[in-house]
Design an enzyme around this catalytic site. Structure first.
Site, PDB file in Angstrom:
ATOM      1  N   ASP A  67      -6.780  22.936   9.095  1.00 59.88           N
ATOM      2  CA  ASP A  67      -5.872  23.356   8.028  1.00 59.88           C
ATOM      3  C   ASP A  67      -5.778  24.883   8.009  1.00 59.88           C
ATOM      4  O   ASP A  67      -5.956  25.515   6.973  1.00 59.88           O
ATOM      5  CB  ASP A  67      -6.351  22.799   6.692  1.00 59.88           C
ATOM      6  CG  ASP A  67      -5.215  22.739   5.660  1.00 59.88           C
ATOM      7  OD1 ASP A  67      -4.040  22.830   6.077  1.00 59.88           O
ATOM      8  OD2 ASP A  67      -5.510  22.616   4.467  1.00 59.88           O
ATOM      9  N   VAL A  81     -11.457  24.962  -8.570  1.00 66.47           N
ATOM     10  CA  VAL A  81     -12.313  26.025  -8.057  1.00 66.47           C
ATOM     11  C   VAL A  81     -12.627  26.987  -9.202  1.00 66.47           C
ATOM     12  O   VAL A  81     -11.731  27.383  -9.948  1.00 66.47           O
ATOM     13  CB  VAL A  81     -11.630  26.794  -6.908  1.00 66.47           C
ATOM     14  CG1 VAL A  81     -12.542  27.886  -6.390  1.00 66.47           C
ATOM     15  CG2 VAL A  81     -11.247  25.846  -5.795  1.00 66.47           C
ATOM     16  N   LYS A 103     -16.439  25.144  -5.627  1.00 68.11           N
ATOM     17  CA  LYS A 103     -15.414  24.129  -5.429  1.00 68.11           C
ATOM     18  C   LYS A 103     -15.975  22.807  -5.943  1.00 68.11           C
ATOM     19  O   LYS A 103     -16.948  22.302  -5.414  1.00 68.11           O
ATOM     20  CB  LYS A 103     -15.117  24.060  -3.936  1.00 68.11           C
ATOM     21  CG  LYS A 103     -13.880  23.342  -3.593  1.00 68.11           C
ATOM     22  CD  LYS A 103     -13.463  23.743  -2.185  1.00 68.11           C
ATOM     23  CE  LYS A 103     -13.046  22.546  -1.389  1.00 68.11           C
ATOM     24  NZ  LYS A 103     -12.608  22.877  -0.047  1.00 68.11           N
ATOM     25  N   TYR A 138      -8.414  18.823  -3.684  1.00 64.54           N
ATOM     26  CA  TYR A 138      -9.832  18.557  -3.643  1.00 64.54           C
ATOM     27  C   TYR A 138     -10.441  18.553  -5.030  1.00 64.54           C
ATOM     28  O   TYR A 138     -11.350  17.810  -5.334  1.00 64.54           O
ATOM     29  CB  TYR A 138     -10.470  19.654  -2.802  1.00 64.54           C
ATOM     30  CG  TYR A 138     -11.959  19.557  -2.631  1.00 64.54           C
ATOM     31  CD1 TYR A 138     -12.491  18.981  -1.472  1.00 64.54           C
ATOM     32  CD2 TYR A 138     -12.833  20.062  -3.578  1.00 64.54           C
ATOM     33  CE1 TYR A 138     -13.854  18.905  -1.287  1.00 64.54           C
ATOM     34  CE2 TYR A 138     -14.204  19.976  -3.387  1.00 64.54           C
ATOM     35  CZ  TYR A 138     -14.710  19.404  -2.249  1.00 64.54           C
ATOM     36  OH  TYR A 138     -16.065  19.323  -2.069  1.00 64.54           O
ATOM     37  N   GLY A 139      -9.925  19.400  -5.894  1.00 65.10           N
ATOM     38  CA  GLY A 139     -10.492  19.519  -7.232  1.00 65.10           C
ATOM     39  C   GLY A 139     -10.258  20.919  -7.743  1.00 65.10           C
ATOM     40  O   GLY A 139      -9.287  21.576  -7.361  1.00 65.10           O
ATOM     41  N   GLY A 189      -6.643  22.221  -6.577  1.00 65.47           N
ATOM     42  CA  GLY A 189      -5.953  21.680  -5.423  1.00 65.47           C
ATOM     43  C   GLY A 189      -6.282  20.230  -5.278  1.00 65.47           C
ATOM     44  O   GLY A 189      -6.889  19.625  -6.153  1.00 65.47           O
ATOM     45  N   GLY A 210      -8.402  28.217  -9.701  1.00 62.09           N
ATOM     46  CA  GLY A 210      -7.428  27.476  -8.915  1.00 62.09           C
ATOM     47  C   GLY A 210      -7.727  25.997  -8.919  1.00 62.09           C
ATOM     48  O   GLY A 210      -8.759  25.552  -9.404  1.00 62.09           O
TER      49      GLY A 210
END
Ligand SMILES: *[C@@H]1O[C@H](CO)[C@@H](O)[C@H](O)[C@H]1NC(C)=O
Ligand SMILES: *[C@@H]1O[C@H](CO)[C@@H](O)[C@H](O)[C@H]1NC(C)=O
Ligand SMILES: *[C@@H]1O[C@H](CO)[C@@H](O)[C@H](O)[C@H]1NC(C)=O
Ligand SMILES: *[C@@H]1O[C@H](CO)[C@@H](O)[C@H](O)[C@H]1NC(C)=O
Ligand SMILES: *[C@@H]1O[C@H](CO)[C@@H](O)[C@H](O)[C@H]1NC(C)=O
Length: 950
Positions: free
Chosen positions: A753, A643, A657, A640-641, A638, A636
């Protein structure tokens, strides 16, 4: 050891043989170096001038300038600095690791003209000795944590041109001279008073202003100033920008204010001003006027408004305006924004025959307007919600509905090329070259425009900045600007990326020189932007990697110095002692320097007391267990970066992550996050296995949770069938996880979140709350909220938090309520423009079976033969969670209790582990997506309720 002795040789010779100023400077720089970490690797050798230490400039072998902005320097500024008697410029900006108070010894620098410490973490009071720097011209101390009063002695600085102490925690009143005591009224050559965002109190002294003053910018916004606006302000005829908003000012606006004919931007909003509206006739070049939220005497829109022919922006909300809006108001040629909401304007709104073609937004909501006339088609945003015209039954016009106006999302486009696909951390420049940009936020405190969607404005900013960088011969290829937004203080923020020329990375010298042009205000933006400041992000990609301390120096130098006549025997003795001392110092320095060095697994496990069980991985280890971060291991991506799934040598499956550039934090922040995560242990929280802080990477290693996200299961993607009992159990698990964070963790943590993609299901369908990426710990005991930039995910976000920016644990409760509604409907919070809360409420009828909700239930539940026991009570809880105001929502502990009750009534023991595992379900276990992500995270925009109205 040999090398070290040779080095000492040199140092001692210098100490012993020479004692004039020149050689004193090297000793002082050494002392500063010892009190700092992350000094540039070029800081070796014995001649900072000749050997060219980065950031040091000399004249006649004396240090005249120290510019070390943005190199991740940390530590304190030692009093030794006071001995660099020829120093003219000191810039240590954008080093978040610099703390401690500003040493009073700074006052010994009689030649200092530029003192620039923007965006560090200095604290404590400003020393009085600042007043004894007779040459001081630029004083920029903004965005630190300074406290206490403004020293009156600053009034002594007759050469002061720029005075910026904004965004600190300064208190007390604004000092003015009194007999022998100096004060700021004496600063007749100062052009800039930037005092905003402090806690200054008391009245603005009328003595502060006189016709001798030559001030251009007076920025006092967001303090606690009281009393009236002094009449004397009208004497400062040079004023161009005046911000007095967000204070506690009372009384009449003095009529002398219309004497200020050079004013471009005037903010008087959010005070307690009363009396008549000030007559601003004569402010011929006024661009931006905000007088909102004051208690002026009720009045019509005065005719002189139309004489302000340069206005772009008129903000007069909640100012007791009444009567009809004159049509010629809209003919002001540059007009972009008119906000007159919450007044008592009535009659017909007529935009006139020739309104400004720059108009972007007219917000007249909550008035008494009963009709709207347009003589030519008006297509920009018009809001009349809450007026008589919208109260009629068939008020279908678009101006009666909240529109889904999209945020202007400007980003500098590629310069006649196609953006490159870059490897991680690199960014494609406007010239389509991949490199590691220097990034940060440009903030404009009083722009003269309000239409953020006008790209030519940004192009002019970009071009002028590039020209400035070029004329300063900086190693810059190009720059890009993106994401212009207005923040809560009405400051305009723009993200700046500066790309290196030639090489793909900057070296330290390049960065400090670029940073200086911005911190020192060498770069002046073009007109519509007004006063600015820049705050840089850490740059983690220097091409000159830091080296160990005390590297060898050239043989030639040693011979030269030795030949200079040191007595060998004496030298060896002294050197021996010194070496011993240095060794200890070097070791201590290493420990201080790199907070993570001692966590290196190679060094044994001794030194990580704060990390209960979290392991430190090297980059190589994680690379190996993800097959070199292979695409196949990527589960995945996102905000953030990326995964990755990894398989540790001991067989444990982990989710890794990996932060991408732009989301990496400073080492200390990263460490804080890990310490926080490693302290949190609960079976309903995803646990942290370890982390990697190595080779410029920041990665978090979590336990791998096999059944993916709750969202995946609700949407049917995993094939796991969620019956009512399982849904209750998942709700309970997630609620217990959050309850732990809010009420049992120390310090308490707000998740920020909560959503169905952040709730993971293990092999027994236990819920585990994931992704603390946005989490906020509460500080001191008793603290009930933190004020923070709004982050979160559309559809789950607490509207109260969105409005007030005050984050409390009740914001999580709101999001959890949305997840509960999702659990029974299997719908996304916002689907086809419809908001789940509204949908449920509209369909609900408490008198009927299942509250009449069969239609909106997840068909899997609605069609099953299972008894949906407790569903109504479940809904009651969910709807209490999504109450408008936090204090009407339950605490997580109450939610937990209620779900336990529901389960008990339905005959399930909430605490018995279900023995069935997901293996017995029909599905495979893994979808394409994976948790640990902040997809679709909120980045400015609309409330769910605004979206829904579309
Ligand atoms: C201000 O300057 C005067 C003379 O220039 C000096 O006597 C006085 O001590 C200074 N005051 C402060 C507070 O530095
Ligand atoms: C500005 O106001 C002062 C008094 O408040 C007055 O003496 C002066 O003449 C005015 N200047 C202009 C240009 O109107
Ligand atoms: C505002 O001031 C101007 C000039 O100073 C004057 O001509 C005008 O009559 C005043 N308007 C009002 C409404 O007081
Ligand atoms: C609008 O309000 C003004 C003052 O409050 C009042 O005198 C006037 O009659 C109103 N006009 C209409 C059309 O209601
Ligand atoms: C429009 O949105 C605001 C929040 O931005 C809300 O308070 C208001 O009730 C909405 N109005 C309508 C008619 O939906």
């Amino acid at each position: 050891m040999g090398t070290r002795i040779k080095l000492l040789f040199v140092l001692i010779c210098i100490h012993a043989l020479l004692s004039s100023g020149q050689n004193q400077d090297i000793v002082i720089l050494q002392a500063l170096k010892d009190s700092w970490q992350n000094t540039p690797p070029s800081w070796i050798g014995s001649d900072p001038c000749g050997d060219k230490w980065d950031g040091i400039t000399c004249t006649d072998s004396r240090v005249t300038s120290i510019t070390l902005a943005s190199i991740n320097l940390s530590g304190e500024l030692s009093g030794d600095i006071g001995q660099l008697s020829e120093l003219q410029t000191l810039d240590l900006s954008y080093n978040k690791g610099l703390t401690g108070s500003l040493t009073p010894d700074i006052g010994n620098l009689k030649k200092l003209s530029n003192l620039i410490l923007v965006g560090c973490s200095f604290n404590g009071p400003l020393p009085d000795s600042l007043g004894s720097l007779p040459q001081l011209t630029y004083l920029s101390l903004n965005s630190n944590g300074f406290t206490g009063p403004i020293p009156p002695s600053i009034g002594n600085l007759t050469k002061l041109y720029w005075f910026d102490i904004a965004d600190n925690r300064l208190s007390g009143s604004i000092p003015v001279s009194d007999g022998p005591t100096p004060g700021l009224d004496m600063l007749v050559n100062t052009k800039h008073f930037h005092f905003g965002k402090n806690q200054l109190s008391g009245p603005i002294p009328s003595q502060l202003f006189s016709s001798k003053m030559t001030l251009k910018h007076v920025l006092f916004e967001d303090n606690q100033l009281t009393g009236t606006i002094p009449v004397t302000l009208g004497l400062v005829q040079t004023l161009e920008v005046l911000r007095l908003d967000r204070n506690l000012l009372t009384g009449n606006v003095p009529s002398t204010i219309n004497n200020l004919t050079l004013i471009n931007q005037l903010f008087l909003s959010n005070n307690k001003l009363d009396g008549p509206l000030p007559n601003l006739t004569g402010m011929a070049i006024l661009n931006y006027l905000d007088m909102s939220n004051n208690s002026f005497t009720p009045s019509q829109i005065p005719p002189w408004f139309t004489s302000l022919q340069s206005l772009t922006t008129l903000m007069m909300q909640n100012t007791r305006l009444q009567g009809e809006v004159p049509a010629d108001l809209f003919s002001i040629p540059q007009l972009e924004t008119v906000i007159l909401k919450n007044n008592r304007l009535n009659g017909t709104l007529d935009l006139g025959a020739s309104y400004s073609n720059h108009l972007q937004l007219i917000d007249m909501s909550s008035n008494l307007i009963s009709a709207f006339t347009q003589r030519s088609t008006y297509s920009a945003n018009l809001i009349l919600i809450g007026n008589l015209i919208c109260m009629e039954l068939e008020a279908t016009a678009s101006y009666c509905h909240n529109s889904t106006e999209s945020n202007s999302s400007y980003s500098t486009p590629p310069n006649n090329c196609f953006a490159s696909t870059c490897s991680q951390y690199q960014v494609s420049s406007p010239n389509c070259k991949c490199s590691y940009p220097y990034t940060g936020n440009l903030t404009f405190r009083a722009p003269s425009f309000s239409d953020l969607g006008n790209s030519t404005i940004y192009t002019s900013l970009q071009n002028s900045m590039l020209t400035s960088f070029e004329s300063n011969q900086l190693p810059v290829d190009s720059i890009s600007l993106s994401n212009p937004t207005k923040n809560a203080d009405d400051y305009l923020e723009i993200i700046l990326n500066v790309f290196p020329s030639g090489d793909e990375r900057f070296n330290r010298s390049g960065i400090t020189r670029i940073a200086f042009v911005l911190s020192n205000q060498t770069y002046k933006p073009p007109h519509p932007f007004g006063p600015y400041f820049f705050l840089a992000n850490n740059y983690d990609f220097f091409s000159d990697a830091p080296k160990g301390k005390h590297k060898s120096i050239s043989i030639g130098l040693i011979i030269g110095v030795s030949a200079g006549g040191c007595v060998l025997v004496l030298l060896l003795v002294v050197a021996g002692i010194y070496a011993f001392h240095q060794k200890g110092r070097a070791e201590r320095a290493t420990i201080k320097n790199t907070p993570f060095a001692s966590w290196d697994p190679d060094k044994g496990s001794g030194d990580r007391p704060q990390l209960k069980g979290a392991r430190s991985f090297t980059f190589e280890e994680l690379k190996a267990c993800t097959n070199n971060f292979a695409t196949a291991a990527n589960i995945g991506s996102g905000g953030y970066g990326m995964v990755y799934r990894g398989n540790l040598p001991n067989g444990q499956l982990v989710a890794i992550k990996r932060a991408q550039q732009g989301s990496t934090q400073g080492g200390l922040e990263f460490k804080t996050e890990i310490e926080l995560l490693s302290r949190v242990h609960h079976k309903n929280l995803v646990s942290l296995v370890g982390f990697c802080f190595d080779a410029g990477e920041q990665m978090l290693v979590y336990e791998y949770v096999v059944n993916g996200t709750l969202k995946d299961s609700l949407s049917g993607r995993t094939g796991i069938k969620l019956d009512w009992m399982r849904r209750l159990k998942i709700t309970l698990g997630a609620a217990r996880g959050l309850h732990y964070l809010h009420e049992l963790a120390d310090p308490p943590i707000i998740h920020r979140d909560v959503k169905s993609t952040n709730i993971l299901l293990d092999e027994r369908l236990n819920a585990k709350v994931a992704d603390f990426g946005l989490s906020k710990p509460l500080g001191e005991a008793g603290q009930t909220h933190v004020t923070t930039q709004v982050k979160g995910t559309m559809g789950y976000m607490d509207p109260e938090y969105y409005m007030t920016q005050q984050l409390t644990e009740k914001s999580d409760v709101y999001s959890f309520g949305i997840v509960m509604l999702e659990l029974i409907t299997a719908r996304s919070p916002i689907e086809k423009g419809k908001y789940i809360v509204r949908q449920v409420k509209e369909a609900m009828d408490k008198r009927k079976d299942l509250y009449n909700l069969r239609e909106v239930l997840d068909p899997i539940l609605a069609l099953s033969t299972e008894q949906l026991q407790g569903l109504e009570r479940f809904l009651d809880v969910a709807l209490r969670c999504v109450e408008e105001t936090g204090n009407r929502r339950p605490k997580m502990s109450e939610v937990v209790k209620e779900i336990e009750n529901i389960m008990e009534l339905a005959g399930i023991n909430p605490d018995v582990e279900s023995t069935s595992t997901s293996e017995s379900y029909e599905g495979k276990t893994k979808g394409n997506e994976h948790p640990y992500l902040n997809d679709f995270s909120y980045s400015g925009g609309l409330l769910p309720s605004e979206l829904e109205a579309k």
